[in-house]
Design an enzyme around this catalytic site. Structure first.
Site, short mmCIF file in Angstrom:
data_model
loop_
_atom_site.label_atom_id
_atom_site.label_comp_id
_atom_site.label_asym_id
_atom_site.label_seq_id
_atom_site.Cartn_x
_atom_site.Cartn_y
_atom_site.Cartn_z
CE LYS A 172 1.01 2.79 -4.45
NZ LYS A 172 0.34 3.63 -3.41
CD GLU A 247 -3.14 -12.34 1.96
OE1 GLU A 247 -4.26 -12.52 2.47
OE2 GLU A 247 -2.25 -13.19 1.93
CB CYS A 281 -7.76 -7.11 6.95
SG CYS A 281 -6.25 -7.97 7.45
CD GLU A 383 -12.93 -4.10 4.55
OE1 GLU A 383 -12.70 -3.63 3.42
OE2 GLU A 383 -12.09 -4.76 5.19
P1 NDP Z 1 -6.71 0.21 -1.25
O1 NDP Z 1 -7.16 -0.93 -2.06
O2 NDP Z 1 -7.33 1.53 -1.44
O3 NDP Z 1 -5.14 0.45 -1.41
C1 NDP Z 1 -4.16 -0.56 -1.22
C2 NDP Z 1 -2.93 -0.20 -2.00
O4 NDP Z 1 -3.22 -0.25 -3.39
C3 NDP Z 1 -2.42 1.21 -1.73
O5 NDP Z 1 -1.01 1.23 -1.83
C4 NDP Z 1 -3.05 1.98 -2.87
O6 NDP Z 1 -2.39 3.19 -3.12
C5 NDP Z 1 -2.90 1.00 -3.99
N1 NDP Z 1 -3.79 1.19 -5.13
C6 NDP Z 1 -4.96 1.90 -5.19
N2 NDP Z 1 -5.48 1.84 -6.45
C7 NDP Z 1 -4.62 1.09 -7.19
C8 NDP Z 1 -4.60 0.66 -8.55
N3 NDP Z 1 -5.58 0.98 -9.40
N4 NDP Z 1 -3.59 -0.11 -8.97
C9 NDP Z 1 -2.61 -0.47 -8.12
N5 NDP Z 1 -2.56 -0.09 -6.82
C10 NDP Z 1 -3.56 0.66 -6.36
O7 NDP Z 1 -6.83 -0.28 0.26
P2 NDP Z 1 -6.58 0.58 1.55
O8 NDP Z 1 -5.21 1.16 1.51
O9 NDP Z 1 -7.76 1.47 1.72
O10 NDP Z 1 -6.54 -0.54 2.66
C11 NDP Z 1 -7.66 -1.00 3.32
C12 NDP Z 1 -8.14 -2.29 2.72
O11 NDP Z 1 -7.11 -3.28 2.82
C13 NDP Z 1 -9.31 -2.84 3.46
O12 NDP Z 1 -10.26 -3.35 2.56
C14 NDP Z 1 -8.71 -3.98 4.28
O13 NDP Z 1 -9.61 -4.97 4.63
C15 NDP Z 1 -7.67 -4.48 3.33
N6 NDP Z 1 -6.66 -5.25 4.04
C16 NDP Z 1 -6.59 -6.61 3.84
C17 NDP Z 1 -5.68 -7.37 4.55
C18 NDP Z 1 -5.57 -8.85 4.34
O14 NDP Z 1 -4.55 -9.43 4.73
N7 NDP Z 1 -6.54 -9.51 3.74
C19 NDP Z 1 -4.79 -6.76 5.53
C20 NDP Z 1 -4.96 -5.35 5.65
C21 NDP Z 1 -5.85 -4.63 4.92
P3 NDP Z 1 -2.91 4.56 -2.45
O15 NDP Z 1 -3.29 4.27 -1.04
O16 NDP Z 1 -1.72 5.41 -2.53
O17 NDP Z 1 -4.05 4.99 -3.27
#
Ligand code: NDP
Length: 483
Positions: A172, A247, A281, A383
Site C-alpha cells: 500500500k 521506520e 527522514c 518533526e
Molecule cells: P504517514 O504516516 O502519513 O503515511 C505513511 C503510509 O502509511 C502511507 O502509505 C499512508 O497512506 C499510510 N497510512 C496512513 N494512515 C494509515 C493507517 N491508519 N493505517 C495504515 N496505513 C496508514 O507518513 P508520510 O507518508 O507523511 O511520510 C512521512 C513520514 O515518514 C515522516 O514522519 C518521515 O520521517 C517518515 N519516514 C521515515 C523513514 C525511516 O526510515 N525511518 C523514511 C522515510 C520517511 P496515505 O499516504 O495514502 O494516507
C-alpha cells in the site's frame, strides 16, 4: 489517466469504483487518479497473495533471486522513465530521482537477490547430547506500507527482502505518490514474477492501509511513515500479534565541533539539510555548532544555502523542487511562524519563492534557516520534514549531546570533528540508530538501519531484514551416546 490496483497479476479497478485525485506538486494540477481502495480490494489482494504463497515459498532461492535481478535490470533500462515519473509525482528534482532514488531501488533488488543466496545459518552443538540448528521459513503474506518522500526506493526496500526469502506481499504505497509503484507492476510482468506474488493496492491510509493492518491473514507489517500513524498501526495490529517493523520520523542533530573540516562539513550539511526539500527522514534538521566557529559556520552555511536554486524539478540546475502537497507546505510554514513566536529569528528564507508563471500553483518553499531558539522548544523537538533547519551554539561535548537527545525522536545524526576519539564517543552518546561521523547518507545495506525511541521499532538492512521477513525455528535433535 487512471491507475489500477494490481491483484493476482491483473490490473483491476477498485470494487467500489471510488477514485482519488493525484496532484503534480510542481504545478498544483491534477495529473492522474488513483484507486480509493477499500477493505474489499485489500481482501482480494490478500487472497491472491495467499494463493501464490505456497509455490513462491517452495521456489528455490536461486530462482527467486534470478527474478529479482531481472526486475533490477529492467528498472535500470527504464531509469529515465521512472525518474521523470518519480519527480512529477513527488516534486523532487529529476536529477535527484535519476541519481539517487531509482538507482537505489535497483540496488535494493540486486542486494537482497544476493543476500538470500549467501545466507548462513547457525548450528549449536550441545556437547555430547544434542545438535541445534536454525531453520527459517517465510512468514506468509507481508503487508508493506510506504510513505511519499522516497516512493520507489522505500517501497522496494521492503518488497525485495520480503520476496527474496519466499513471502508474497500486498503493498500500500502513499496515495500521494503511487505512480512509480504502478509502473513497477509492469516491470513485474516483464520480469516474469508469478501472478499474486506481489500485489499493489492503492488508496488512502486510514482506509486501505488500515484494512491491511487489521487483516487476519497478514502476519507481518512493515511500515515506514509518521510516528502518529505508527501508534494506530500498533493498536490495530495488536489483536493479531503481528510481526511489526516500524521506520518512523526523525529530528536529527548535526553536531559540529570547532576542529571540524568546515570545507567538507558545510557543503555536506547544506545537502543533509535541504536534499529532497528536507523531506528525507535522515535529513539533519537541528545544527549545533561549537561556539568558536559558530559565526563563521553560520555565515558560510547561509551563503551556500542561499545559493540553492528552488524551482522546476525538471530543470537540471534545480536543487530544491516542490514540497509534496499543499497541506504539507502549510504544515511546514506553520512551524516557521511558530519559530517567531518561540523567540527565533529567520535569517534565511521562510517564504514562497518567485517561480515561472506556469509553476505558480506548485508548492515551493525557500530553504529556511532559523537561529535564536531554545533546544527544548517545539520547533526544535517536533518533526517538520521540510527545508527548515535551526542553528544553535554550544560550548562542551556534554552540552551538545544533551541538546541532541532533547527530543522524543532518535533516528540519525552526524558528528563533525577531526578528533577520532571524540567522534566515537559523541556518536555513542547520541540516542539515535544511525550516526555518521564526517559524512552523511553514506549507506552500506548490510548494516542495521532503524531508529530509537519514537523513531521506530526493529532494524532492517542485510541480515536484519532477512531475519525480520522470516520465522526462525530452533530444531534440537537429541544425540544418544554411542561410544
Ligand atoms: P504517514 O504516516 O502519513 O503515511 C505513511 C503510509 O502509511 C502511507 O502509505 C499512508 O497512506 C499510510 N497510512 C496512513 N494512515 C494509515 C493507517 N491508519 N493505517 C495504515 N496505513 C496508514 O507518513 P508520510 O507518508 O507523511 O511520510 C512521512 C513520514 O515518514 C515522516 O514522519 C518521515 O520521517 C517518515 N519516514 C521515515 C523513514 C525511516 O526510515 N525511518 C523514511 C522515510 C520517511 P496515505 O499516504 O495514502 O494516507
Amino acid at each position: 489517466m487512471k491507475l489500477a490496483n494490481y491483484i493476482g497479476g491483473r490490473r483491476v479497478d477498485p470494487v467500489e469504483d471510488q477514485w482519488l485525485d493525484s496532484y503534480n506538486p510542481s504545478t498544483g494540477e491534477v495529473s492522474h487518479q488513483v484507486p480509493s481502495s477499500t477493505a474489499v480490494d485489500v481482501d482480494n489482494a490478500v487472497a491472491a497473495a495467499g494463493s501464490a504463497f505456497p509455490d513462491w515459498a517452495a521456489t528455490p532461492a536461486g530462482e527467486r533471486a534470478a527474478v529479482l535481478n531481472r526486475i533490477a535490470d529492467l528498472l535500470e533500462q527504464k531509469l529515465e522513465l521512472f525518474a521523470e515519473a518519480e519527480s512529477s509525482d513527488q516534486g523532487k528534482p529529476v536529477s535527484l530521482a535519476r541519481g539517487v532514488d531509482i538507482p537505489r531501488a535497483c540496488t535494493n533488488f540486486r542486494f537482497f537477490a544476493g543476500a538470500v543466496i549467501h545466507q548462513e545459518d547457525a548450528v549449536h552443538m550441545t556437547e555430547g547430547s544434542a545438535l541445534n540448528y536454525t531453520h527459517r521459513k517465510p512468514v506468509g503474506v507481508a503487508g508493506l506500507i510506504s510513505p511519499w518522500n522516497l516512493p520507489l526506493y522505500l517501497l522496494t526496500w521492503k518488497i525485495a527482502p520480503a520476496l527474496a526469502v519466499g513471502n508474497t506481499a500486498v503493498c500500500k504505497p502513499s496515495e500521494l505518490t503511487s505512480l512509480t509503484a504502478y509502473m513497477l507492476t509492469e516491470v513485474f510482468d516483464e520480469a516474469g514474477l508469478p501472478p499474486g506474488v506481489c500485489n499493489m493496492v492503492f488508496g488512502a491510509g486510514p482506509q486501505a492501509g488500515a484494512a491491511l493492518v487489521a487483516h487476519p491473514d497478514v502476519p507481518l507489517i512493515s511500515f515506514t511513515g509518521g510516528t502518529a500513524t505508527a501508534t494506530s498501526i500498533i493498536r490495530d495490529s495488536a489483536p493479531y500479534f503481528k510481526k511489526l517493523g516500524l521506520e518512523l520520523g526523525g529530528k536529527n542533530a548535526n553536531i559540529i565541533f570547532a576542529d571540524a573540516d568546515l570545507d567538507n562539513c558545510i557543503p555536506t550539511t547544506v545537502r543533509s539539510s535541504f536534499a529532497n526539500q528536507g523531506e528525507i527522514c535522515l535529513c539533519g534538521s537541528r545544527i549545533f555548532v561549537q561556539r568558536p566557529v559558530y559565526e563563521e559556520f553560520l555565515e558560510r552555511f547561509t551563503q551556500a544555502a542561499g545559493e540553492l536554486v528552488v524551482g522546476d524539478p525538471k530543470d537540471p540546475d534545480t536543487n530544491l523542487g516542490a514540497l509534496v502537497s499543499a497541506a504539507h507546505r502549510d504544515k511546514v510554514e506553520s512551524y516557521i511562524s511558530l519559530a517567531g513566536r518561540e523567540g527565533g529569528t529567520v535569517i534565511l528564507g521562510g517564504n514562497r519563492p518567485g517561480v515561472d508563471p506556469d509553476l505558480r500553483g506548485g508548492y515551493y518553499l525557500e530553504p529556511t534557516v532559523i537561529t535564536g531558539l531554545t533546544p527544548s522548544c517545539r520547533v526544535m523537538t517536533e518533526e517538520i520534514f521540510g527545508p527548515v533547519v535551526t542553528v544553535t551554539p554550544f560550548d562542551t561535548a556534554q552540552e551538545a549531546v544533551a541538546y541532541a537527545n532533547m527530543t522524543r525522536y532518535g533516528l540519525s545524526g552526524t558528528v563533525w570533528t577531526t578528533d577520532l576519539n571524540r567522534g566515537h564517543q559523541v556518536a555513542q552518546a547520541m540516542d539515535a540508530g544511525v550516526i555518521w561521523v564526517n559524512t552523511w547518507l553514506l549507506r552500506d545495506l548490510r548494516t542495521p538501519f532503524g531508529g530509537m525511541k519514537a523513531s521506530g521499532v526493529g532494524r532492517e538492512g542485510g541480515k536484519h531484514s532477512l531475519d525480520f521477513y522470516t520465522e526462525t525455528q530452533n530444531i534440537c535433535i537429541k544425540q544418544e551416546p554411542l561410544f
